[in-house]
Design a protein around this motif. Structure first.
Motif, PDB file in Angstrom:
ATOM      1  N   THR A 265       3.618  -0.375  -1.338  1.00 54.42           N
ATOM      2  CA  THR A 265       2.951  -1.302  -0.418  1.00 54.42           C
ATOM      3  C   THR A 265       1.746  -2.021  -0.993  1.00 54.42           C
TER       4      THR A 265
ATOM      5  N   LEU B 172       4.263   0.752   5.412  1.00 51.91           N
ATOM      6  CA  LEU B 172       5.213   1.623   4.717  1.00 51.91           C
ATOM      7  C   LEU B 172       6.408   0.789   4.276  1.00 51.91           C
TER       8      LEU B 172
ATOM      9  N   CYS C 283       9.282   2.386   1.457  1.00 56.09           N
ATOM     10  CA  CYS C 283      10.317   3.424   1.297  1.00 56.09           C
ATOM     11  C   CYS C 283      10.038   4.615   2.188  1.00 56.09           C
TER      12      CYS C 283
ATOM     13  N   CYS D  34       5.767   8.157   0.702  1.00 59.28           N
ATOM     14  CA  CYS D  34       4.356   8.560   0.748  1.00 59.28           C
ATOM     15  C   CYS D  34       3.858   8.695   2.181  1.00 59.28           C
TER      16      CYS D  34
ATOM     17  N   ILE E 227       7.353   7.116  -6.038  1.00 50.42           N
ATOM     18  CA  ILE E 227       6.709   8.385  -5.671  1.00 50.42           C
ATOM     19  C   ILE E 227       7.768   9.462  -5.445  1.00 50.42           C
TER      20      ILE E 227
ATOM     21  N   CYS F 228       0.816   5.346  -3.409  1.00 54.17           N
ATOM     22  CA  CYS F 228       1.941   4.605  -2.866  1.00 54.17           C
ATOM     23  C   CYS F 228       2.319   3.562  -3.908  1.00 54.17           C
TER      24      CYS F 228
HETATM   25  S1  FES Z   1       6.021   3.335   0.944  1.00 52.50           S
HETATM   26 FE1  FES Z   1       7.069   3.844  -0.873  1.00 52.50          FE
HETATM   27  S2  FES Z   1       5.587   5.024  -1.901  1.00 52.50           S
HETATM   28 FE2  FES Z   1       4.495   4.337  -0.190  1.00 52.50          FE
END
Ligand code: FES
Ligand code: FES
Lengths: 785, 165, 289
Positions: free
Chosen positions: B142, B100, B102, B105, A201, B139
C-alpha cells in the motif's frame, strides 16, 4: 467504445469486494490450508555458493522420530520426465538455457539452492532433521560479480555451461557514431545500479495433494501464474492436463518473484506423489532471502551526445547484467532496462551492447518495475548531466526532448521481440510534466531552497519522466455465466496477489449487466475453472482480463436481450438491460430478470430454448491486446540532505500518472503508491549484499531495510487519462509504474540539494554512508581548488 | 524438550492444549487452535504481521512462546468484529481508505491501531504520531498512505469517520 | 525458522530461578524475549533449557531510593516509558527509550534483557553507561553490585558468571542544573542505532561544567565512556569551541565497520552526534541552572 457501461461503474472508486474477508482475518493463504495427514517440508540447502556434491549422508536425518522421508534428487528423479525443470522462455539473446533442477543433482550453484527435501510431522521436526543431513562437497571458486565473471580467465559459475556469458545482444538503431562525431556536448558516466527483492510480506508457499481415487494432483501455490505452474508440472511429472489442478489461494503480495517457477514448486508436488500424502512447504524469511529470485546489480558504461540546445543525438554504451545461477525467466530484465531507457524522449540513435553474465547467486528475475527503473535511471541521469553541462534547467532539457502529443502514436526505432516497432500508443508527455511541475510548485522552489540554505538546511527538488509498457499479451481469458439463481459467475485466468482484481472485474461485469457487485462471483487463479490463462506479470490484468470480461459480458447481455425478446415477443431493439433485468422500453413491469433468462436457457426437458438460442446464459472471451499499451508519468520530489550524516529525508512527492481510462481510481492510486514506496526503498534503503564468497549478508529485516511508514513522505497523485487506442476500454496498466520514476527523481533531488558541492549520483542505493563519502569527496575537491 | 499444558483465553474463549515448549504463540493460534488470521511474515519480530494483543497490549506472536501465554488473555483479528456483525470502525476505515491490498499485513495493522486507539482514547493523534506507531508493521503493497489516512480518520480527530458506504 | 528443542521452566521466585540456573546444563534466561526469541527462531541460540523470568514478580517494578531510581530487571520498557517516577527522575533514559523498537516490542522487552543482551547498537546500554547505572547481580552465593561500564565483557557478552542473574538497575536521580540528551543516527526511527551518544552535563553555579558523562555506542562491541571528551569539558565554561573539541575527540575513537556503515563513517557520526548531544544537553542544563 465503452458506451454501454453504466457510467457509475467505470472510473468510480467502489470499495473493494476483497476487503471484508481480509479485514476479519478470514482470508485463506497457503499456510492456512491444512489437509488430513499432511506432512511438512523443510529443505536442506547449499551452504556455499559453488561446489560439487560428493555425497549426502541422510541416515541421521531419516532416523529422527517424526521424519517420514528425506528425499534427494535421486529419489525424486523417477517421478520426473526430465532432468531439469523445463522453464526455457524463448529469446534470441540467450546463448544457452540454464534450466534449474528441482533438487541439486551434483553441482551446487548458489548458497540456498535446495539439495534435499525433508518431510516430517511438523515443520519443527523437519527443520531438526534438515540440520542432521551431512553434506560432503568440494568447494569451487564462486563468481559473485557478473562483470568480473565475464573477463577471460574468470572461473566458471557453472561447470555444466560453456562459459559465463549466458546472453548477449546489441540493441542498435540510427547512426550513433556519426552523432557522436557531430555532437557538441558529450556526457560520460558509469552507473552501478542495485535493485533489491520483491519482499512480499507473505513468503512463498506450496501445498500439494495427490488423490489416488481421483487420480489427480492438486497444488495450492502462492503463485502469480498458476497456469504456467500447471504446464510445468504436467511436463515435468508426465501427468495429463486433466490430472493437474493448480490453485492460487489468497496470495500475500507478489511483486514479480512469485511469477517465477521455483524448484520447490516441483519438489513438493513430486514428493506428495512419491509419498502418497499431502505435503506442505511454507518458505521462511531466511529462505526468501537466499532462495527466492530478486533483482540485483547492473553496471552501465554510458555516453550521451547532444547538440548545443541540449537535444539528444545519440546514446551508446554497455550494460553488464548479473543473471545469477540459472535462467528461470528468460532475459526480461536486461531487455526491459535497455528498451525502457528511451523513455518518453526522441532519441535519434542508440547503440547498447548487453552482456548477461552467470554468477553464483540466486537467479535474478523481475521485481516490480522489472528492469525498467534502471533504464530510466540511466536516461534521466544523462539528461541531468547534459543540463548541467549546458546550464539549462532540468525541466527545460526534458521539454526539448519529449515526444510531442502530435507525434502519437509514436513508433520508436526499436524493434521488439515480436518483430514490430516499439510504439507508444497514446499520451501527452509534455502536459504530464507540466502538471507535475505545477502541482509541485517547481518554479517557486528556488526561493524556498535559498531560504532553507540560509538556515543551514540543504533542500533539493528532482524530477523524472518515464514510460512503462503494460498489458503484455498474448491474451487473458474470461468467461461470464449467469447462473439460474441470478448469481453471476466469472472465471478468468487472471490471478490476484492483492491488486483488487476481483473488484476490478466485478465492477466491469456489473457495469455491463447492471447488477450489484455482491451478485458477482469471480473465480481467478484456478486452472480448473479456466483452462487457459496467463496470470500476473507486466502490469497486464486490467488491460487483458478487463477487456476480456467486458467483451464476454456484452455477449451475455446480447444473448439476454435476444432471449427476452423471444419470451416477451418484442423486438430486441425495444429492450433495455438495467438493474439485472431486461425491460421493454416504456412499459414498466414488462421485464425478465437475468435469473429468469438463465433458467429459461438452462432448458426444460422436451421444450425448445427461447429464440432458438444456444443453451446457457454465458459467453467467453480471450482478449488479445494487439500491442503494448504505454503508461507514462512524471515524478517530482523534494529531498532534504543532512550533509553531516548523508541522511536523506523526502519531504513532498508528486506523481502525475497516465494509465489511460481508469476503472477504479482508488485502486490505481493504491498501485501507484505501493510502487513509489517500493522505488523509494530501492533508492535509499534496500541493499541485498553478498560477501566475496557469495554468502548472503542479509537474512533478516534488520539487515535488509524496507521502507516503513515513518520514512516515506506523503505522496500526492494526479491523473491524466489518455485512452489507449489498443483496447476497447482504452485502459493501460498501473501496477509497476510507480517504481520506475522514483530512483531517478530522488537522485535528481539529492544532486539539486548538493548542487553547490557538485555531487553526482550514479550508484544505487544511495545510503547515508555512500552519500556522505560523496559529500566529503566533493568538499575536498572544492577545498583543493 | 518439554511439553506443557496451557490454558489460554483467546477472543473470549478458553482453550486448553498441550504444547511443545518451542511452539510460539503465532503457530499456536494458527495451527493448534485454527485461528489463521494472525499472519507470519518474518519470525524475527520485525514485520509485525503476527501482532496480537496479550492482556490488552500488542505483542509479536512470533516472539512469545505459547507456554508463556498460559493463563493470559489474547485477542486476535478474529476477535475484533463479530463474525456476522459489522466491521470495527478501524477495519471499516481501512477499507474506505484503501489501507489494504493483499491483506497479509492487515491483521497486524488492525491490532496495532486498536491498541493505539485504546491508549489514546479521546486524544487526537497527528500524522507523524500515527506514522511512528505504524512503523513496526511492514506493508509491501500500500505504500502505507491508505492505512495512515484510515487511522487519521478514526484517531486524528478528522470530521470524516471511516465507514464503508 | 523454528527453534531447536528445549525444555521450558517458569520459576516464580528469584531463588527458584537461581536454583534452576545452577542445576540445568546449557540453560538460558528468557526475559522479554525480544532479542532471544529471534535468535532461537533462527537457531543462532540453541539452549537446552530456557528459564523464563516472566513470572518472577519480585524482579519488576520501579521505586524511588535515596539516590535515585531502582528498576527491577524484568520491568518492561513500556512500563518505564509510562512511569512518572522515571520521567521525572531519569529523563535521559526516557529519551533513549523513545528510540527503542516499536510499542509491540517495548510492551514485552525489559530493561534487564536489553542490558544483558548487550547489542552493540542498542540504546539502553548506552544510556546506562552514561548514567553510571549500578547493576545488582544475584548468584547462589549472594548478591553483588557492579557499575555498568564494567559490565560488558565482549560482543553480546555481559560479565555474568555462570549461575548469575541481573536483578536490578539503579540509576542516580537527575541533578539539579544538569542537562541531558540522547542522540542517535539510524535509518528508521525504530532501528537499532548505527551510532548513539548519551550525554549528561552538570553545570555549576559559575556555569562551568561540574561533571560530564558521555557514552557512545555503535563503534565497538559495547558502549564506552568518552573519557577524553569528558575531561576536555569538566572545569571549563562550555562554549562552542569546547563542544567542538569534545566532538573531535569522539571522532578519533576506534570503530568497527562494514560495507553499509564503514568505520570511518561511524567515527564521523560519533563526532557529529557528540556535538549534537552536547549542544542539547547544554541548552537544557542552562535552562535548569
Ligand atoms: S496489504 Fe499487502 S502487505 Fe500490506
Ligand atoms: S512474523 Fe512476527 S514480526 Fe514478523
Amino acid at each position: 467504445m465503452a458506451g454501454d457501461l453504466s457510467p457509475g461503474f467505470l472510473g468510480r472508486s467502489v470499495p473493494r469486494v476483497e476487503d471484508a474477508r481480509l479485514l476479519r482475518g478470514a482470508g485463506r493463504f497457503a499456510d492456512d490450508i491444512a489437509l488430513p495427514g499432511m506432512l511438512h517440508a523443510a529443505f536442506v540447502r547449499s551452504p556455499v555458493a559453488h561446489a560439487l556434491l560428493r555425497s549426502v549422508d541422510l541416515s541421521n536425518a531419516r532416523a529422527l522420530p517424526g521424519v517420514r522421508a528425506v528425499l534427494t534428487y535421486a529419489d525424486l528423479r523417477p517421478q520426473l520426465r526430465c532432468d531439469r525443470i523445463p522453464l526455457a522462455l524463448p529469446s534470441a539473446m540467450l546463448r544457452f538455457d540454464v534450466d534449474p533442477f528441482c533438487l541439486a543433482q551434483r553441482e551446487l550453484c548458489y548458497a540456498g539452492e535446495p539439495i534435499a527435501l525433508v518431510a516430517a510431522e511438523s515443520r519443527r521436526v523437519a527443520e531438526d532433521a534438515a540440520r542432521l543431513v551431512e553434506l560432503d562437497f568440494e568447494a569451487l571458486p564462486a563468481v559473485v560479480d557478473a562483470r568480473q565473471g565475464l573477463q577471460s580467465g574468470a572461473p566458471k559459475a557453472r561447470l555444466d555451461c560453456p562459459d559465463n556469458l549466458v546472453a548477449q545482444t546489441v540493441l542498435e538503431y540510427g547512426d550513433s557514431e556519426g552523432a557522436f562525431a557531430a555532437g557538441s556536448i558529450r556526457v560520460t558516466e558509469r552507473f552501478r545500479i542495485h535493485k533489491g527483492g520483491g519482499h512480499s510480506i507473505e513468503p512463498r508457499g506450496v501445498v500439494a495433494r495427490f488423490d489416488a481415487v481421483e487420480d489427480m494432483l492438486t497444488v495450492w501455490d502462492g503463485t502469480q501464474m498458476p497456469h504456467r505452474a500447471k504446464a510445468v508440472l504436467v511436463a515435468s511429472l508426465g501427468l495429463a492436463e486433466h490430472q493437474v489442478r493448480v490453485i492460487a489461494p489468497d496470495v500475500g503480495g507478489g511483486f514479480g518473484p512469485k511469477a517465477v517457477f521455483h524448484p520447490e514448486e516441483l519438489a513438493v508436488p513430486a514428493a506428495a506423489m512419491l509419498l502418497q500424502v499431502p505435503v506442505k512447504w511454507i518458505e521462511d524469511r531466511l529462505e526468501s532471502f537466499t532462495a527466492t529470485v530478486g533483482e540485483r546489480v547492473q553496471e552501465w558504461e554510458m555516453e550521451a551526445a547532444a547538440d548545443r540546445e541540449g537535444r539528444l543525438l545519440a546514446i551508446r554504451g554497455r550494460l553488464y547484467h548479473d543473471h545469477g545461477a540459472c535462467t528461470p525467466y528468460g532475459v526480461a530484465l536486461s531487455y526491459n532496462s535497455a528498451t525502457n531507457l528511451v523513455g518518453p524522449y526522441v532519441l535519434p540513435a542508440y547503440h547498447l551492447e548487453i552482456q548477461v553474465g552467470l554468477t553464483n547467486l540466486v537467479p535474478a528475475a523481475p521485481t516490480r518495475g522489472a528492469g525498467r527503473p534502471q533504464g530510466t535511471f540511466v536516461m534521466e541521469r544523462l539528461l541531468d548531466g547534459i543540463a548541467l553541462q549546458l546550464g539549462i534547467e532540468r525541466d527545460e532539457i526534458r521539454r526539448r526532448n519529449l515526444i510531442a502529443p502530435a507525434q502519437m502514436p509514436y513508433a520508436t526505432p526499436i524493434v521488439t521481440r515480436d518483430g514490430k516497432a516499439m510504439t507508444y500508443d497514446s499520451g501527452d508527455y509534455p502536459e504530464c510534466q507540466r502538471r507535475a511541475l505545477a502541482a509541485a510548485k517547481w518554479s517557486e522552489f528556488s526561493g524556498r531552497q535559498a531560504a532553507a540554505r540560509s538556515e543551514g538546511r540543504w533542500l533539493g527538488i528532482g524530477m523524472a519522466n518515464y514510460v512503462e509498457g503494460t498489458g503484455r499479451g498474448p491474451f487473458e481469458s474470461a468467461a461470464v455465466r449467469v447462473e439460474p439463481s441470478g448469481e453471476i459467475r466469472v472465471t478468468t485466468g487472471a490471478t490476484a496477489q492483492g491488486q483488487g482484481t476481483k473488484t476490478m472485474l466485478a465492477q466491469l461485469v456489473g457495469g455491463v449487466l447492471g447488477v450489484p457487485l455482491e451478485k458477482i462471483h469471480i473465480v481467478d487463479g484456478d486452472t480448473a475453472a479456466s483452462p487457459l490463462g496467463l496470470g500476473a506479470y507486466a502490469s497486464r490484468q486490467a488491460v487483458t482480463a478487463g477487456n476480456a470480461v467486458v467483451i464476454a459480458a456484452r455477449l451475455v447481455a446480447e444473448k439476454a436481450r435476444k432471449a427476452a425478446a423471444a419470451m416477451l415477443e418484442v423486438a430486441p431493439e425495444d429492450l433495455d438491460l438495467a438493474d439485472g433485468c431486461v425491460r421493454v422500453k416504456g412499459i414498466p413491469g414488462l421485464k425478465r430478470s437475468l435469473a429468469d433468462l438463465a433458467r429459461a436457457l438452462q432448458g426444460t426437458p422436451g421444450y425448445a430454448l427461447p429464440g432458438d438460442l444456444e443453451p446457457g446464459l454465458a459467453a467467453a472471451s480471450d482478449f488479445q491486446p494487439g500491442a503494448i499499451a504505454y503508461t507514462n508519468g512524471t515524478h517530482v520530489v523534494e529531498a532534504e540532505v543532512d550533509i553531516h550524516t548523508g541522511a536523506v529525508r523526502l519531504d513532498r512527492y508528486v506523481v502525475v500518472h497516465d494509465c489511460g481510462r481508469m476503472i477504479n481510481p482508488m485502486m490505481v492510486e493504491g498501485q501507484v503508491l505501493g510502487g513509489v514506496v517500493h522505488g523509494i526503498g530501492a533508492t535509499l534503503f534496500e541493499w541485498m549484499r553478498y560477501d566475496e564468497s557469495g554468502q548472503p549478508l542479509c537474512g533478516t529485516y534488520a539487515d535488509y531495510v524496507l521502507p516503513t511508514a515513518d520514512v516515506v513522505p506523503r505522496i500526492e497523485i494526479h491523473h491524466m487519462e489518455s485512452p489507449s487506442p489498443l483496447n476497447p476500454l482504452g485502459i493501460k496498466g498501473a501496477a509497476e509504474s510507480g517504481t520506475i520514476g522514483a530512483a531517478s527523481a530522488i537522485a535528481s533531488a539529492i544532486e539539486d540539494a548538493l548542487k553547490p558541492l557538485g555531487v553526482r549520483i550514479t550508484d544505487l542505493p544511495v545510503t547515508p554512508a555512500r552519500l556522505f563519502a560523496l559529500i566529503r569527496a566533493a568538499e575536498q575537491r572544492r577545498d583543493s581548488r | 524438550m518439554s511439553s506443557h499444558q496451557v490454558a489460554v483465553t483467546v477472543n473470549g474463549r478458553l482453550y486448553r492444549r498441550t504444547v511443545d515448549a518451542r511452539v510460539n504463540l503465532a503457530d499456536f493460534l494458527r495451527h493448534e487452535i485454527g485461528l489463521t488470521g494472525t499472519h507470519v511474515g518474518c519470525e524475527h519480530g520485525i514485520c509485525g504481521a503476527c501482532t496480537v494483543l496479550v492482556d490488552g497490549f500488542t505483542a509479536r506472536a512470533c516472539l512469545m512462546l505459547a507456554v508463556q501465554a498460559d493463563g493470559r488473555t489474547v485477542q486476535t483479528i478474529e476477535g475484533v468484529a463479530q463474525a456476522d456483525g459489522p466491521l470495527h470502525p478501524i477495519q471499516a476505515a481501512l477499507s474506505a481508505h484503501h489501507g489494504l491490498q493483499c491483506g497479509y499485513c492487515t491483521p497486524g495493522v488492525v491490532m496495532t491501531l486498536i491498541e493505539l486507539q485504546c491508549e489514546n482514547a479521546g486524544a487526537t493523534l497527528t500524522e507523524a504520531e500515527i506514522r511512528r506507531a505504524l512503523s513496526g508493521n511492514l506493508c509491501r503493497c500500500t505504500g502505507y498512505q491508505g492505512m495512515i489516512d484510515a487511522a487519521l480518520a478514526v484517531l486524528g480527530g478528522a470530521q470524516e469517520r471511516g465507514e464503508t458506504s | 525458522m523454528k527453534p531447536a528443542p528445549f525444555a521450558y521452566h517458569r520459576p516464580e521466585t528469584l531463588a527458584e530461578a537461581l536454583d534452576l540456573l545452577a542445576r540445568l546444563p546449557n540453560a538460558r534466561i528468557l526475559a522479554g524475549g525480544q532479542s532471544l526469541m529471534p535468535m532461537l527462531n533462527l537457531r543462532m541460540a540453541t539452549p537446552d533449557h530456557l528459564i523464563d523470568l516472566g513470572r518472577v514478580s519480585e524482579l519488576s517494578g520501579i521505586s524511588e531510593t535515596a539516590a535515585g531510581l531502582s528498576i527491577g530487571a524484568m520491568t518492561t520498557q513500556r512500563a518505564i516509558e509510562r512511569s512518572p517516577l522515571a520521567r521525572a527522575g531519569c529523563p535521559l533514559l526516557l529519551e533513549a527509550l523513545a528510540h527503542v523498537g516499536h510499542q509491540a516490542t517495548r510492551n514485552r522487552g525489559t530493561i534487564g534483557g536489553s542490558l544483558c543482551h548487550l547489542d552493540p547498537a542498542a540504546e539502553l546500554p548506552v544510556a546506562a553507561c552514561a548514567l553510571e547505572a549500578t547493576l545488582t547481580i544475584a548468584g547462589r552465593s549472594g548478591k553483588r553490585s557492579i557499575r555498568f561500564d564494567e559490565f560488558p565483557a565482549g560482543y553480546l557478552t555481559p560479565r555474568l558468571a555462570p549461575g548469575e542473574i541481573l536483578t536490578r538497575v539503579d540509576l542516580p536521580r537527575r541533578e539539579q542544573g544538569s542537562g541531558w540528551a540522547f542522540e542517535e543516527f539510524s535509518l528508521r526511527a525504530a532501528d537499532f542505532a548505527v551510532v548513539a551518544v548519551a550525554a549528561l552535563l552538570a553545570l555549576g553555579a559559575d556555569r562551568r561544567v561540574r561533571r560530564a558523562s558521555i557514552a557512545i555506542g555503535g563503534l565497538g562491541a559495547a558502549p564506552v565512556r568518552l573519557a577524553a571528551a569528558e575531561s576536555l569539558l569538566v572545569g571549563h565554561p562550555c562554549d562552542a569551541e569546547r563542544v567542538a573539541d569534545a566532538a573531535r575527540a569522539a571522532a578519533e575513537l576506534r570503530a568497527d565497520g562494514d560495507e553499509v556503515y564503514p568505520a570511518e563513517y561511524r567515527r564521523h557520526l560519533a563526532g557529529v552526534l557528540t556535538r549534537r548531544a552536547l549542544e542539547r544537553a547544554l541548552a537544557r542544563g542552562r535552562k535548569g541552572v
